[in-house]
Design an enzyme around this catalytic site. Structure first.
Site, mmCIF file in Angstrom:
data_model
loop_
_atom_site.group_PDB
_atom_site.id
_atom_site.type_symbol
_atom_site.label_atom_id
_atom_site.label_comp_id
_atom_site.label_asym_id
_atom_site.label_seq_id
_atom_site.Cartn_x
_atom_site.Cartn_y
_atom_site.Cartn_z
ATOM 1 N N ASP A 7 -14.004 -3.944 1.757
ATOM 2 C CA ASP A 7 -12.672 -3.457 1.388
ATOM 3 C C ASP A 7 -12.322 -2.298 2.320
ATOM 4 O O ASP A 7 -13.174 -1.421 2.542
ATOM 5 C CB ASP A 7 -12.699 -2.957 -0.077
ATOM 6 C CG ASP A 7 -11.364 -3.146 -0.777
ATOM 7 O OD1 ASP A 7 -10.328 -3.032 -0.094
ATOM 8 O OD2 ASP A 7 -11.362 -3.387 -2.001
ATOM 9 N N HIS A 42 -4.432 -0.871 7.063
ATOM 10 C CA HIS A 42 -4.926 -0.543 5.720
ATOM 11 C C HIS A 42 -6.236 -1.253 5.402
ATOM 12 O O HIS A 42 -6.940 -0.861 4.487
ATOM 13 C CB HIS A 42 -3.883 -0.925 4.664
ATOM 14 C CG HIS A 42 -2.683 -0.029 4.687
ATOM 15 N ND1 HIS A 42 -2.439 0.922 3.722
ATOM 16 C CD2 HIS A 42 -1.671 0.075 5.578
ATOM 17 C CE1 HIS A 42 -1.322 1.572 4.014
ATOM 18 N NE2 HIS A 42 -0.835 1.067 5.140
HETATM 19 P P1 ADP Z 1 -5.848 -4.221 -2.509
HETATM 20 O O1 ADP Z 1 -4.938 -3.392 -1.702
HETATM 21 O O2 ADP Z 1 -6.804 -5.040 -1.717
HETATM 22 O O3 ADP Z 1 -5.189 -5.021 -3.560
HETATM 23 P P2 ADP Z 1 -6.592 -1.661 -3.752
HETATM 24 O O4 ADP Z 1 -7.603 -1.391 -4.797
HETATM 25 O O5 ADP Z 1 -6.623 -0.744 -2.582
HETATM 26 O O6 ADP Z 1 -6.785 -3.191 -3.323
HETATM 27 O O7 ADP Z 1 -5.125 -1.548 -4.359
HETATM 28 C C1 ADP Z 1 -4.729 -2.292 -5.458
HETATM 29 C C2 ADP Z 1 -3.520 -1.620 -6.087
HETATM 30 O O8 ADP Z 1 -2.907 -2.570 -6.945
HETATM 31 C C3 ADP Z 1 -3.887 -0.412 -6.932
HETATM 32 O O9 ADP Z 1 -2.907 0.580 -6.787
HETATM 33 C C4 ADP Z 1 -3.894 -0.975 -8.361
HETATM 34 O O10 ADP Z 1 -3.529 -0.055 -9.355
HETATM 35 C C5 ADP Z 1 -2.855 -2.070 -8.281
HETATM 36 N N1 ADP Z 1 -3.183 -3.165 -9.217
HETATM 37 C C6 ADP Z 1 -4.282 -3.942 -9.227
HETATM 38 N N2 ADP Z 1 -4.250 -4.812 -10.243
HETATM 39 C C7 ADP Z 1 -3.115 -4.579 -10.908
HETATM 40 C C8 ADP Z 1 -2.499 -5.154 -12.072
HETATM 41 N N3 ADP Z 1 -3.054 -6.139 -12.753
HETATM 42 N N4 ADP Z 1 -1.308 -4.652 -12.436
HETATM 43 C C9 ADP Z 1 -0.717 -3.650 -11.742
HETATM 44 N N5 ADP Z 1 -1.243 -3.077 -10.662
HETATM 45 C C10 ADP Z 1 -2.421 -3.530 -10.234
HETATM 46 C C1 G6P Z 2 -3.717 -5.391 0.788
HETATM 47 C C2 G6P Z 2 -3.003 -5.339 2.113
HETATM 48 C C3 G6P Z 2 -1.511 -5.133 1.907
HETATM 49 C C4 G6P Z 2 -0.979 -6.187 0.955
HETATM 50 C C5 G6P Z 2 -1.757 -6.181 -0.350
HETATM 51 C C6 G6P Z 2 -1.302 -7.246 -1.335
HETATM 52 O O1 G6P Z 2 -3.594 -4.144 0.213
HETATM 53 O O2 G6P Z 2 -3.538 -4.286 2.904
HETATM 54 O O3 G6P Z 2 -0.832 -5.198 3.139
HETATM 55 O O4 G6P Z 2 0.401 -5.970 0.695
HETATM 56 O O5 G6P Z 2 -3.127 -6.379 -0.055
HETATM 57 O O6 G6P Z 2 -1.283 -8.490 -0.747
HETATM 58 P P1 G6P Z 2 0.046 -9.383 -0.621
HETATM 59 O O7 G6P Z 2 -0.388 -10.549 0.201
HETATM 60 O O8 G6P Z 2 0.440 -9.717 -2.022
HETATM 61 O O9 G6P Z 2 1.086 -8.532 0.055
#
Ligand code: ADP
Ligand code: G6P
Length: 472
Positions: A370, A162
């Site tokens: 990202d 991912h």
């Molecule tokens: P990462 O996987 O690195 O965190 P992404 O943008 O791909 O970044 O995915 C983040 C996910 O987490 C999204 O689906 C977003 O809606 C969710 N998210 C981010 N911040 C919050 C929050 N404060 N509360 C709930 N969901 C959140």
């Molecule tokens: C990214 C990674 C996921 C991970 C998420 C949140 O999206 O690709 O594998 O689950 O970040 O991070 P955490 O360490 O809380 O699982």
């Protein structure tokens, strides 16, 4: 032990700890792209999800969630420290994201990574029925495909990363690079977000392991491993329907009033992570205020930054620095009842997030690197009236698809400031044309299309597809 014909393996289970004990489990949708992505296509699919339930000690017994069986894998305190906080998030994560923070290398962490990957592979081997399809997710479990093939050669194994996958020059720094590549090559199909990542992987297979490799196929141990790019997405229709709900529209109106009914709202939603470019964004915003281009009375920034990986040193330092900077900017430029930045560290429900997306005239998504960034896609899906400008980093995987965003290089402070101003000042017709094009793209390239295309490539007889998303 009941067995399944589809097994998904990810570091985390998607279950909410707080709701698990009384049996009323819900998908956690905890902040993070992986759980967000897999939640929709798997719902009501007869599958088992193997993963860590959070915490340490013996694995809890968990009920099925939305028809998906949960198989927890226990982690000890030592595993948590050396695997999750160590090799996973202090070696691989920074290295895979352009080494924007220094990756650390410790032999003890590598031992933990091997040990935990073995435990996951053993758990999968138990719950996979003969000939099952196993879909291994992300950088925590890169050794699982190889370990699993040794235990269960009958399985069809897919691996999907991912996050970003680095250029060979960076990957070559890893002391155990050959083992990591061999682990991934245990799969029948290795999937990445971007074609460039597949290319990097093929080059490494050639350079490190001396294997005949193209960007699509690598020959190893008399097998062919297929390689490809499968850009992950969101449930576009679900987000659009949520954003369109009358209660969400009302909530958005109230939020805007609570912000003091400013002319322009800028929103950012991130996990608190140094890859997300939060500090650079705050600097750009505060310089625009100091230069007189932005007035706090009419433009506010809402920064949601939910804490993440809180025991890892680099994350603790980042949080302190971000909070100090938010305090400084509010102290310097805010007025009583009128802060320059509304800073929130809470996890929100999906409806609240949709309401936030609805009030954002400009969504600032400016990571330094990202793999994809689903927040950018969620914002686009939520703009059901085709308004709103997306300011997007060139270094987010999403930029390859959302070409109509206002693209910026977040390392270039002047460029970031100009991009933010351009997005704030864009003419409504221009914004509408761009948003409409991005929404059209996401309607076609949604999470269901992603899951179908990956699994069709993995399971070429496609028996599985008839069960996946039988729900739709
Ligand atoms: P990462 O996987 O690195 O965190 P992404 O943008 O791909 O970044 O995915 C983040 C996910 O987490 C999204 O689906 C977003 O809606 C969710 N998210 C981010 N911040 C919050 C929050 N404060 N509360 C709930 N969901 C959140
Ligand atoms: C990214 C990674 C996921 C991970 C998420 C949140 O999206 O690709 O594998 O689950 O970040 O991070 P955490 O360490 O809380 O699982």
């Amino acid at each position: 032990m009941r067995q399944s014909s589809l097994v998904v393996v990810a570091n985390r289970l998607p279950i909410d700890d707080s709701t698990a004990p009384d049996g009323a489990c819900e998908w956690r949708r905890r902040p993070g792209g992986l759980v967000s992505a897999l939640h929709s296509p798997l719902r009501q699919t007869p599958a088992t999800w193997v993963g860590w339930a959070g915490g340490t000690g013996p694995a809890p017994a968990l009920p099925d969630v939305d028809g998906v069986r949960m198989r927890p894998v226990p982690l000890t305190a030592e595993d948590l420290r050396d695997h999750y906080e160590g090799f996973v998030n202090a070696t691989l994560w920074p290295l895979y994201h352009d080494a924007v923070e220094q990756p650390e290398h410790h032999r003890r962490w590598w031992e933990a990574y091997q040990r935990v990957n073995q435990r996951f592979a053993a758990a999968v081997a138990e719950v996979a029925e003969p000939g099952a399809v196993v879909w291994v997710q992300d950088y925590h479990l890169q050794l699982v495909p190889g370990l699993l093939r040794a235990l269960r050669p009958d399985l069809r194994i897919g691996f999907f990363l991912h996050v970003a996958f680095p250029p060979p020059e960076l990957f070559m720094q890893l002391p155990r690079r050959a083992e990591l590549l061999r682990g991934m090559l245990g799969a029948d199909l290795v999937g990445f977000q971007r074609a460039q990542a597949a290319h990097n992987f093929a080059q490494l297979a050639d350079r490190v392991l001396g294997l005949p490799a193209t960007d699509r196929r690598i020959a190893v141990d008399g097998r062919i491993v297929r390689v490809g790019s499968f850009p992950v997405s969101i449930d576009t229709a679900e987000m659009a329907a949520l954003a369109d709900r009358p209660d969400v529209a009302d909530r958005a109106k109230r939020l805007r009033r609570d912000l003091g009914s400013p002319e322009r709202v800028i929103l950012s939603v991130d996990r608190m992570d140094y890859t997300k470019g939060i500090e650079q964004r705050l600097k750009a915003y505060s310089e625009l205020i100091a230069d007189g281009h932005i007035k706090v009375q009419d433009t506010v920034l809402v920064q949601v930054a939910v804490p993440s990986r809180e025991r890892v040193g680099q994350y603790q330092i980042l949080r302190e620095r971000v909070e100090r900077e938010v305090g400084r900017i509010n102290g310097e430029f805010g007025r009583v009842g009128e802060p320059a930045i509304h800073y929130l560290t809470q996890p929100f429900g999906r409806a609240e997030l949709a309401a936030l997306y609805r009030i954002a005239d400009v969504m600032a998504v400016t990571p330094l690197r990202d793999g994809m960034n689903l927040v950018a896609k969620e914002y686009v899906a939520a703009r059901v009236d085709d308004t709103g400008a997306l300011l997007l980093s060139e270094f987010a995987g999403a930029a390859a698809e959302l070409a109509q965003a206002y693209l910026v290089n977040p390392h270039d402070l002047e460029g970031l400031k100009q991009g933010l101003l351009a997005a704030l000042r864009a003419q409504p017709e221009q914004v509408r044309g761009r948003m409409r094009a991005m929404r059209t793209h996401l309607r076609q390239h949604d999470i269901h299309a992603w899951a179908r295309s990956y699994l069709a490539a993995l399971d070429q007889d496609s028996a599985l597809l008839s069960r996946l998303g039988t729900t739709r």
